[in-house]
Scaffold this motif. Sequence first.
Motif, mmCIF file in Angstrom:
data_model
loop_
_atom_site.group_PDB
_atom_site.id
_atom_site.type_symbol
_atom_site.label_atom_id
_atom_site.label_comp_id
_atom_site.label_asym_id
_atom_site.label_seq_id
_atom_site.Cartn_x
_atom_site.Cartn_y
_atom_site.Cartn_z
ATOM 1 N N LEU A 280 -59.221 46.469 103.478
ATOM 2 C CA LEU A 280 -59.663 47.648 102.720
ATOM 3 C C LEU A 280 -59.053 47.737 101.320
ATOM 4 N N ARG A 281 -58.462 46.670 100.839
ATOM 5 C CA ARG A 281 -57.852 46.710 99.511
ATOM 6 C C ARG A 281 -58.815 47.193 98.430
ATOM 7 N N PRO A 282 -60.097 46.759 98.416
ATOM 8 C CA PRO A 282 -60.987 47.258 97.363
ATOM 9 C C PRO A 282 -61.119 48.782 97.379
ATOM 10 N N LEU A 283 -61.103 49.403 98.558
ATOM 11 C CA LEU A 283 -61.176 50.864 98.623
ATOM 12 C C LEU A 283 -59.836 51.503 98.296
ATOM 13 N N LEU A 284 -58.749 50.845 98.682
ATOM 14 C CA LEU A 284 -57.419 51.367 98.350
ATOM 15 C C LEU A 284 -57.199 51.397 96.837
ATOM 16 N N ASP A 285 -57.873 50.504 96.113
ATOM 17 C CA ASP A 285 -57.717 50.444 94.662
ATOM 18 C C ASP A 285 -58.509 51.538 93.941
ATOM 19 N N ARG A 286 -59.365 52.237 94.687
ATOM 20 C CA ARG A 286 -60.150 53.316 94.083
ATOM 21 C C ARG A 286 -59.426 54.648 94.250
ATOM 22 N N ASP A 287 -59.924 55.651 93.543
ATOM 23 C CA ASP A 287 -59.357 57.000 93.647
ATOM 24 C C ASP A 287 -60.475 57.964 94.021
ATOM 25 N N ALA A 288 -61.052 57.722 95.199
ATOM 26 C CA ALA A 288 -62.203 58.523 95.612
ATOM 27 C C ALA A 288 -61.984 59.178 96.971
ATOM 28 N N ASN A 289 -60.756 59.097 97.483
ATOM 29 C CA ASN A 289 -60.545 59.557 98.860
ATOM 30 C C ASN A 289 -60.619 61.065 98.997
ATOM 31 N N GLY A 290 -61.027 61.481 100.194
ATOM 32 C CA GLY A 290 -60.944 62.876 100.583
ATOM 33 C C GLY A 290 -59.598 63.136 101.235
ATOM 34 N N PRO A 291 -59.403 64.310 101.845
ATOM 35 C CA PRO A 291 -58.142 64.614 102.517
ATOM 36 C C PRO A 291 -57.881 63.656 103.667
ATOM 37 N N MET A 292 -56.657 63.097 103.715
ATOM 38 C CA MET A 292 -56.314 62.113 104.731
ATOM 39 C C MET A 292 -54.934 62.398 105.316
ATOM 40 N N LEU A 293 -54.797 62.118 106.616
ATOM 41 C CA LEU A 293 -53.512 62.147 107.311
ATOM 42 C C LEU A 293 -53.350 60.793 107.980
ATOM 43 N N VAL A 294 -52.259 60.103 107.665
ATOM 44 C CA VAL A 294 -52.023 58.754 108.187
ATOM 45 C C VAL A 294 -50.722 58.768 108.981
ATOM 46 N N VAL A 295 -50.785 58.390 110.266
ATOM 47 C CA VAL A 295 -49.656 58.513 111.187
ATOM 48 C C VAL A 295 -49.513 57.221 111.982
ATOM 49 N N ASN A 296 -48.267 56.835 112.252
ATOM 50 C CA ASN A 296 -48.012 55.731 113.183
ATOM 51 C C ASN A 296 -46.551 55.763 113.599
ATOM 52 N N GLY A 297 -46.204 54.902 114.567
ATOM 53 C CA GLY A 297 -44.813 54.731 114.962
ATOM 54 C C GLY A 297 -44.148 53.655 114.136
ATOM 55 N N THR A 298 -42.845 53.747 114.008
ATOM 56 C CA THR A 298 -42.113 52.782 113.175
ATOM 57 C C THR A 298 -42.005 51.410 113.823
ATOM 58 N N GLU A 299 -42.197 51.329 115.163
ATOM 59 C CA GLU A 299 -41.954 50.072 115.886
ATOM 60 C C GLU A 299 -43.251 49.433 116.359
ATOM 61 N N ASP A 300 -44.314 49.574 115.633
ATOM 62 C CA ASP A 300 -45.615 49.045 116.034
ATOM 63 C C ASP A 300 -45.614 47.512 115.996
ATOM 64 N N VAL A 301 -45.986 46.870 117.136
ATOM 65 C CA VAL A 301 -46.048 45.404 117.182
ATOM 66 C C VAL A 301 -47.414 44.885 116.742
ATOM 67 N N HIS A 302 -48.402 45.756 116.601
ATOM 68 C CA HIS A 302 -49.751 45.319 116.252
ATOM 69 C C HIS A 302 -50.090 45.555 114.785
ATOM 70 N N VAL A 303 -49.661 46.686 114.226
ATOM 71 C CA VAL A 303 -50.020 47.057 112.857
ATOM 72 C C VAL A 303 -48.752 47.170 112.018
ATOM 73 N N PRO A 304 -48.623 46.376 110.953
ATOM 74 C CA PRO A 304 -47.420 46.444 110.119
ATOM 75 C C PRO A 304 -47.230 47.827 109.503
ATOM 76 N N ALA A 305 -45.971 48.215 109.320
ATOM 77 C CA ALA A 305 -45.671 49.514 108.710
ATOM 78 C C ALA A 305 -46.300 49.640 107.329
ATOM 79 N N ALA A 306 -46.487 48.505 106.651
ATOM 80 C CA ALA A 306 -47.087 48.542 105.316
ATOM 81 C C ALA A 306 -48.475 49.154 105.323
ATOM 82 N N ASP A 307 -49.195 49.036 106.448
ATOM 83 C CA ASP A 307 -50.541 49.584 106.513
ATOM 84 C C ASP A 307 -50.541 51.111 106.635
#
Length: 350
Positions: A280-307
């Motif tokens: 999703l980098r092309p969308l991350l580079d834009r400034d068109a997002n609506g309201p967002m809440l992004v949540v995860n655990g710090t010890e995720d083995v599947h998704v890097p914390a960077a995401d």
Amino acid sequence: MSFTWPQDPQDLFVERHPQMTLGLPAAEVDAVRAAITGMWPDRPGGWVHEWSALAARHAAAGRHREAAQAYGWAKFPALADEPKRTALARQVEQYVLAAPGFPVEFERRVLTVPYRGGETALPVHLMAAPGLPADAPVVLASGGVDSWKTDLHGMWEQLALTLPARLLLFDLAGTGESAHLPMTPDGGAEVVAGLVGFARTIGNGRVGHFGISMGGYYSARNGLTGAVDAAVVLGGPVERSFAPGRGFAFGMDGIVGNALGFASAPTTAERERAIAAFDLRPLLDRDANGPMLVVNGTEDVHVPAADTLVFRGRRDTRVELIPDTGHCAISRFDEAMAVIVPWLKDTLVG
């Protein structure tokens, strides 16, 4: 298209035991665990056989909700062969039988949505607190590549009873009752766009999207494009998860390969080419997002914390990393929901 792969079933119990015991007694889960000796053989000792035997006992006793949960584990983690597909059909049957006892309003529908120049049928579930006004907002919600709309019933029930919105529950393309559609970035997003369009017609026009795990990929996509009025991303992969050289744990390579539509186990190069398209980098580079809440655990083995951290500093975006828990904060899920529910209420209702 589908395929089986070498998988030690005990590895799946290591990761999923806490999730299994949310809907079934620990003693029953442990008995099934002790009986299973192989992943794919359809005979005593096989995964589908032992879980289905438990499900059948619950069904015979009229405990349809528990039967649906056990059949859900029988078809886990992918519809890789005919016994798994049979278990899914039985899960749906038992779930529908259990529905009159749910403490929420419930309706099962088959919608027709646009797909690649044509149309496709998509079974969905509508769920709401009793007496919810017809003009309430609607929240799309889904799990990921191996935990689907029916599997997560307890979570949806809790959300529906606390949220002044109607839930529209669906399976991602490539999974569950949407497994006839391969999971692709654009094709999967087209299906979701069709659901957003439908959701705007059945409430007050305001629509949120709550995605868990791979479902969070699609809610992130909707949030970044501003296609919905509120987007919750719980443990969603968005960028680093799709980079070359990313390893997979607990059978996820076979699970993802099936969702992507491969007929046999892909090579590492084939899999990496397929998942690179999801970045999703092309969308991350834009400034068109609506309201967002992004949540995860710090010890995720599947998704890097960077995401998760990549969303820090964006406008209209809140980021929460919950310590000492893993993928989708499952072991501290109440803490995650204590953030998600008020945020959705405030953002969709005010």
